[in-house]
Design an enzyme around this catalytic site. Structure first.
Site, PDB file in Angstrom:
ATOM      1  N   GLU A  83      29.702 -28.613  -6.585  1.00  0.00           N
ATOM      2  CA  GLU A  83      30.498 -27.380  -6.659  1.00  0.00           C
ATOM      3  C   GLU A  83      31.918 -27.732  -7.129  1.00  0.00           C
ATOM      4  OE1 GLU A  83      30.090 -24.726  -3.291  1.00  0.00           O
ATOM      5  OE2 GLU A  83      30.869 -23.050  -4.485  1.00  0.00           O
ATOM      6  N   HIS A 227      36.131 -30.706   3.463  1.00  0.00           N
ATOM      7  CA  HIS A 227      37.175 -29.715   3.764  1.00  0.00           C
ATOM      8  C   HIS A 227      37.644 -29.899   5.199  1.00  0.00           C
ATOM      9  CE1 HIS A 227      36.338 -27.292   0.182  1.00  0.00           C
ATOM     10  NE2 HIS A 227      35.062 -27.259   0.499  1.00  0.00           N
TER      11      HIS A 227
HETATM   12 FE1  FEO Z   1      30.118 -26.089  -1.665  1.00  0.00          FE
HETATM   13 FE2  FEO Z   1      33.250 -27.108  -0.857  1.00  0.00          FE
HETATM   14  O1  FEO Z   1      31.875 -26.599  -2.013  1.00  0.00           O
END
Ligand code: FEO
Length: 400
Positions: A83, A227
């Site tokens: 992504e 993240h």
């Molecule tokens: Fe599925 Fe942080 O992208």
């Protein structure tokens, strides 16, 4: 010299990601405190970069890497997830560094080629495959559909770090990099929101993933997602939360979602809430003029009931209600009971449309819908109260 520095995780592993303090929307998910795009540098014999960052943050990542080594010394790049928030700057970084190896899962290899014109070869790695970095070893763990077909984890054996891409992460921009520097309640709320909005459709795959991780005993090591904070202490806590959320077990909590034109549907929602509360059920009343669809999704994660109301406008659902249904239908929260309600002027089609949408979500409607023309009188409000009581009694029965 730039202000961006790498941050040490272990003696040989550094965080070299970027902090996006200003992000407020992540493809439809409302973010209140920004996010981070985490990338990790392993100073092994073969210097390795795990994941990259969103395109506009390339300079920040390269600056952090440059604070400890010349980026051109990186020999291997691992892409755990294709992504764009983790690969946006990958083509530029490859052109700059010219690494010997670029690794991704089989589906990751395909996805990267389909995303970008990458001139260098991308090597596909298999589930369970090991890669020697000289003095350190990586193991690749395929986690297909958690949450993209390409998703994989990478485990660094010697430092006991699991690089878990989106899984176990959260959208939270902070100056602190580690979970033990932040309050657990905040981490739990943001991780739940991330799970509910990103991973929920694939919750059934979590136990299989957890079983794979058990053999590596990651609970006593470090989990480094792409993240938010790195789980440096008590990684078991986030593993435990994922196991619990994946069960989708209903609790004694009802979420009432509605919007209103002239306060009629709002009055009905408040009366339904009173009915639920009178039976001891916890209520989350969400006026869509003040609550975001992604917060509705989060509240549904540990709910037992979903009750939806809308006025009819031009023979249709109120736009915010339609928007919320479009969003939450895709997240596939299963195992809920519920009901529909609404006010109208002459047609009253919205309630029928709510019933259809609840059926599509496989919400078991256990009370007859309440529909009110123009403004609810005392009798209509009593009917709403009774709807709340009926849903509450069924919820109590099912959660004994
Ligand atoms: Fe599925 Fe942080 O992208």
């Amino acid at each position: 010299m730039t202000p961006f520095k790498a941050q040490k995780i272990t003696d040989d592993v550094f965080w070299v990601g970027a902090i996006d303090w200003s992000l407020r929307d992540f493809h439809g998910y409302a973010i209140h405190h920004g996010t981070t795009y985490n990338a990790f540098l392993i100073l092994a014999d073969k210097i390795t970069l795990i994941d990259t960052v969103k395109a506009p943050f390339k300079h920040e990542m390269l600056s952090r890497i440059s604070s400890i080594i010349n980026p051109e010394k990186i020999e291997c790049i691992v892409s755990n997830h294709s992504e764009l928030d983790h690969t946006g700057c990958l083509p530029d970084v490859i052109r700059l560094i010219r690494p010997e190896q670029i690794l991704a899962s089989t589906m990751g290899q395909k996805a990267l080629i389909e995303h970008f014109p990458i001139e260098q070869e991308i090597t596909a790695v298999k589930d369970g495959e090991n890669l020697s970095l000289g003095n350190k070893t990586l193991t690749f763990i395929e986690t297909r559909m958690l949450h993209w077909p390409d998703s994989m984890f990478t485990y660094l054996k010697e430092d006991r770090i699991l690089f878990s891409q989106d899984a176990f992460g959260m959208h939270l921009a902070t100056s602190e990099r580690f979970n033990d520097e932040l309050e657990f309640g905040l981490l739990k709320r943001e991780a739940a929101k991330y799970f509910a909005n990103i991973l929920l459709p694939y919750a059934a795959l979590i136990p299989k993933m957890a079983a794979k991780l058990e053999s590596l005993n990651v609970a006593s090591g470090i989990i480094a997602p792409d993240h938010g904070p790195i789980w440096r202490k008590d990684a078991a806590a986030i593993l435990k939360l994922y196991s619990r959320w994946a069960q989708l077990k209903p609790t004694r909590k009802a979420v009432i979602v509605f919007d209103t034109m002239w306060q009629s549907t709002a009055k009905m929602a408040a009366a339904i809430a009173e009915g639920l509360i009178s039976k001891g059920v916890k209520v989350e009343l969400m006026h869509l003029g003040a609550s975001h669809r992604s917060d509705v999704a989060t509240e549904l994660l540990d709910a037992g009931a979903l009750i939806v109301g809308s006025p009819t406008i031009n023979n249709n659902l109120f736009p915010t209600v339609a928007d919320t249904f479009t969003y939450i239908k895709g997240l596939k929260r299963r195992g809920l009971i519920g009901a529909a309600f609404g006010s109208y002027g002459w047609g009253g089609e919205a309630v029928k449309q709510i019933e259809g949408a609840l059926d599509e979500m496989k919400v078991e409607r256990i009370a007859e819908s309440v529909k009110v023309k123009y403004v609810p009188d005392d009798e209509a409000l009593q009917n709403c109260f009774n709807l709340g009581v009926q849903v509450a009694e069924e919820l109590l029965k099912r959660t004994q």
